[in-house]
Scaffold this motif. Structure first.
Motif, short mmCIF file in Angstrom:
data_model
loop_
_atom_site.label_atom_id
_atom_site.label_comp_id
_atom_site.label_asym_id
_atom_site.label_seq_id
_atom_site.Cartn_x
_atom_site.Cartn_y
_atom_site.Cartn_z
N MET A 1 0.85 -1.19 0.00
CA MET A 1 0.00 0.00 0.00
C MET A 1 0.89 1.24 0.00
N PRO A 2 0.80 2.04 -1.03
CA PRO A 2 1.74 3.18 -1.16
C PRO A 2 1.33 4.37 -0.29
N ASN A 3 1.57 4.25 1.01
CA ASN A 3 1.22 5.34 1.91
C ASN A 3 2.06 6.60 1.66
N TRP A 4 3.16 6.45 0.94
CA TRP A 4 3.96 7.62 0.61
C TRP A 4 3.19 8.62 -0.26
N LEU A 5 2.08 8.15 -0.86
CA LEU A 5 1.24 9.09 -1.61
C LEU A 5 0.54 10.08 -0.69
N LEU A 6 0.46 9.71 0.58
CA LEU A 6 -0.30 10.52 1.54
C LEU A 6 0.64 11.28 2.45
N THR A 7 1.56 12.01 1.85
CA THR A 7 2.51 12.80 2.62
C THR A 7 1.93 14.17 2.94
N LYS A 8 2.72 14.95 3.66
CA LYS A 8 2.25 16.27 4.07
C LYS A 8 2.00 17.17 2.87
N GLU A 9 2.84 16.99 1.83
CA GLU A 9 2.74 17.87 0.68
C GLU A 9 1.65 17.45 -0.31
N ALA A 10 1.12 16.22 -0.14
CA ALA A 10 0.17 15.69 -1.12
C ALA A 10 -1.14 16.47 -1.07
N THR A 11 -1.70 16.68 -2.25
CA THR A 11 -3.02 17.34 -2.34
C THR A 11 -3.97 16.48 -3.18
N ILE A 12 -3.83 15.16 -3.02
CA ILE A 12 -4.68 14.23 -3.79
C ILE A 12 -6.13 14.38 -3.33
N LYS A 13 -7.00 14.39 -4.30
CA LYS A 13 -8.44 14.51 -4.02
C LYS A 13 -9.16 13.18 -4.18
N ASP A 14 -8.74 12.38 -5.15
CA ASP A 14 -9.40 11.10 -5.46
C ASP A 14 -8.33 10.03 -5.59
N LEU A 15 -8.31 9.06 -4.67
CA LEU A 15 -7.33 7.98 -4.69
C LEU A 15 -8.04 6.67 -5.00
N ASN A 16 -7.82 6.13 -6.19
CA ASN A 16 -8.47 4.90 -6.61
C ASN A 16 -7.40 3.88 -6.98
N LEU A 17 -7.20 2.90 -6.08
CA LEU A 17 -6.22 1.84 -6.29
C LEU A 17 -6.89 0.47 -6.26
N GLY A 18 -8.17 0.47 -6.54
CA GLY A 18 -8.94 -0.78 -6.43
C GLY A 18 -8.55 -1.84 -7.43
N ASN A 19 -8.83 -3.11 -7.04
CA ASN A 19 -8.65 -4.26 -7.92
C ASN A 19 -7.20 -4.41 -8.39
N ASN A 20 -6.30 -4.46 -7.40
CA ASN A 20 -4.90 -4.73 -7.66
C ASN A 20 -4.42 -5.83 -6.72
N SER A 21 -3.13 -5.88 -6.48
CA SER A 21 -2.56 -6.88 -5.57
C SER A 21 -1.71 -6.18 -4.51
N LEU A 22 -2.22 -5.09 -3.98
CA LEU A 22 -1.49 -4.32 -2.99
C LEU A 22 -1.60 -4.97 -1.61
N SER A 23 -0.54 -4.88 -0.85
CA SER A 23 -0.53 -5.39 0.52
C SER A 23 -0.12 -4.27 1.46
N GLY A 24 0.16 -4.63 2.72
CA GLY A 24 0.49 -3.60 3.69
C GLY A 24 -0.74 -3.13 4.43
N PRO A 28 1.58 3.66 8.95
CA PRO A 28 1.18 4.90 9.64
C PRO A 28 0.98 6.04 8.64
N ILE A 29 0.01 6.90 8.90
CA ILE A 29 -0.19 8.13 8.14
C ILE A 29 -0.17 9.26 9.16
N TRP A 30 0.85 10.10 9.07
CA TRP A 30 1.12 11.06 10.15
C TRP A 30 0.48 12.43 9.91
N HIS A 31 0.04 12.66 8.69
CA HIS A 31 -0.41 14.01 8.37
C HIS A 31 -1.86 14.01 7.91
N THR A 32 -2.55 15.02 8.29
CA THR A 32 -3.95 15.17 7.88
C THR A 32 -4.05 15.36 6.37
N GLN A 33 -4.98 14.62 5.76
CA GLN A 33 -5.22 14.72 4.32
C GLN A 33 -6.55 15.41 4.09
#
Length: 535
Positions: A1-24, A28-33
């Motif tokens: 699971m690419p939690n690095w996408l959810l960093t302090k600087e990220a301004t992602i509005k729509d995160l769609n990673l469905g139907n893959n083979s992600l694990s994790g 931890p996610i330390w910053h408010t999104q």
């Protein structure tokens, strides 16, 4: 699971990673999104628990879909503080414990709530008697208890609570759902009768009340245009033909395991039916030829009733051919949610074949076709026209009173996988044409009056003697590679006419020979003449 996408600087509005083979996990996610409105990671292998402070991390979420992963633990109460949430899908995970009552009270408006197929329990809706406005509610496949509240949202379109531990009655106040299209309460402990108020659900397309403890008759709801009706596994009774819904729209009708009575003359009204399951009731009379007018049929289950008489030969005219492009039953089109990219998942259908009960999913109408008429009182000969059913996969005529031969035309059932003709009064040989059935996996002609040799060629050679017991004149081949048919049996009336004169001639000839042998012995033999002289 690419939690690095959810960093302090990220301004992602729509995160769609469905139907893959992600694990994790999501930790931890330390910053408010605060920009994130949509998280869709369904159908992956993400584990762990939802963050206890999830409302602080994702304060503005509108859609959270983590379905079909490996999340566990309790549902955090912090989830209720995401006030803008409109779609929440936690289904098909391993969440346990009770659902916080605030899930049913604090959201301003939640359109879709899915908690299906987890290990959740406690009182249904957390004991809350009045729910917020919502369109679709799925809580099936859990361990919820208690009775269903009467004050349900009037705007509900889908209500699915099947396979829980719910109890109590469904009284008249429950049925106030003018927009409801799907109602599934199967697999609970609901009691009482089906209220006539159900007739007010004029938009209902699927009704599943199966596997409960319902009694009484089915209300006469002529204005309901149901497509799927499942009432199986209850104690419902009455003449079903007198309490019919508007049957012209029905695609699947399953009322097995009840106490319904009456005849089957009403079947001709089921013009669009694909699945017809009436087994284990008290239907009687003959199988009407009107059944043959149902040209879209894929499944016929009339087993374990009191049906009698001849089997209409026109059944052989039904194609039983599935059509993946059949637009008249596309569940994804009927039950597709208005704001979410999923559709209502039809509850699995079951059908007894190959000696077992099998369950079929969404592709049921394309993958399965069969006829089960077992355990009735049908008699006469099996129509040879049934051999025209080249697309049928299962045929069960066992435990009836059929007589005469097995039709040789059965060799034309090219796709047959299970053929059960046991426990009848069939006679004659096993047709060699049956050796052509290359797809046959289960075969039984046990407990009949068959005679001759058991074919040991083709696919029949793979079946053991457990397919043939209690046929005293049926013999297995121990030598040779072919089963030559024996002479035709001579009718009994002919045998009686032939035996008497033959016996008479033989007896008369024996008497004449014995007489002249005695005379010859007396006059020609020395000892015989001495005996005559003494006399």
């Amino acid at each position: 699971m690419p939690n690095w996408l959810l960093t302090k600087e990220a301004t992602i509005k729509d995160l769609n990673l469905g139907n893959n083979s992600l694990s994790g996990s999501l930790n931890p996610i330390w910053h408010t999104q605060s920009s994130l409105e949509v998280i869709n990671i369904h159908m992956n292998h993400v584990t762990g628990q939802l963050p206890a402070n999830i409302s602080l991390i994702f304060p503005n979420l509108e859609l959270l879909d983590i379905s079909s992963n490996n999340f566990s633990g309790p549902i955090p109460m912090s989830l209720c503080d995401i006030f803008l949430m409109s779609v929440l899908d936690l289904s098909n995970n391993k969440f346990f414990g009770e659902v916080p009552a605030c899930v049913f009270t604090k959201f301003l408006r939640i359109d879709i709530l899915r908690l299906s197929n987890n290990k959740l329990g406690g009182l249904i809706f957390g004991g809350v008697n009045s729910l917020p406005i919502m369109n679709e509610l799925y809580m099936d496949g859990n361990k919820f208890e208690g009775t269903i509240p009467h004050n349900m949202p009037a705007n509900l379109e889908v209500l699915d609570l099947h396979d829980n531990k719910l109890s109590g009655r469904l009284d008249a106040s429950f049925w106030n759902f003018p927009y409801l299209s799907v109602l599934n309460l199967a697999g609970n402990h609901i009691t009482g009768e089906i209220s006539p108020q159900i007739c007010g659900l004029t938009r209902l397309a699927l009704l599943d009340l199966s596997s409960n403890n319902l009694i009484g008759s089915v209300p006469n709801c002529s204005f309901m245009m149901l497509n799927f009706l499942n009432l199986s596994g209850n104690s419902l009774s009455g003449d079903f033909s007198h309490t019919l819904l508007n049957t012209s729209s029905l695609i699947a009708l399953d009322i097995r395991h009840n106490q319904f009575t009456g005849n089957l003359h009403w079947l001709s009204y089921l013009g669009n039916i694909r699945l017809l399951s009436l087994g284990k009731n008290n239907f009687e009379g003959q199988i009407t030829p009107n059944l043959c007018k149902l040209m879209y049929l894929r499944i016929i289950d009339l087993s374990h009733n009191k049906l009698s008489g001849l089997l209409p030969s026109c059944i052989g005219d039904i194609s039983f051919k599935g059509d993946a492009d059949d637009q008249i039953f596309q569940p994804a089109d009927w039950f597709k949610t208005y704001s979410y990219s999923t559709s209502y998942d039809l509850r699995d259908f079951t059908f007894a074949t190959k000696g077992n009960m099998y369950t079929y999913g969404r592709n049921f109408f394309d993958s399965m076709s069969g006829i089960d008429l077992s355990a009735n009182m049908l008699d006469g000969e099996i129509p040879w026209e049934l051999g025209n059913l080249s697309h049928i996969k299962s045929l069960n005529l066992s435990n009836n009173l059929f007589v005469g031969p097995i039709p040789a035309t059965f060799g034309g059932m090219e796709e047959i996988e299970s053929l059960d003709l046991s426990h009848n009064e069939l006679s004659g040989p096993i047709p060699l044409q049956l050796t052509q059935l290359s797809s046959l996996g289960v075969f039984s002609v046990a407990y009949n009056n068959l005679s001759g040799c058991i074919p040991n060629s083709g696919h029949l050679s793979s079946f053991g003697m457990d397919s043939y017991p209690a046929n005293t004149n049926l013999h297995n081949i121990t030598q040779g590679n072919a089963c030559a048919p024996g002479p035709d049996p001579v009718p009994e009336e002919d045998v009686g006419d032939f035996d008497d004169p033959v016996l008479y001639v033989i007896t008369a000839a024996a008497f004449v020979l014995a007489f002249w042998a005695t005379i010859g012995f007396s006059f020609c033999h020395r000892y015989g003449r001495s005996v005559i002289l003494k006399l």
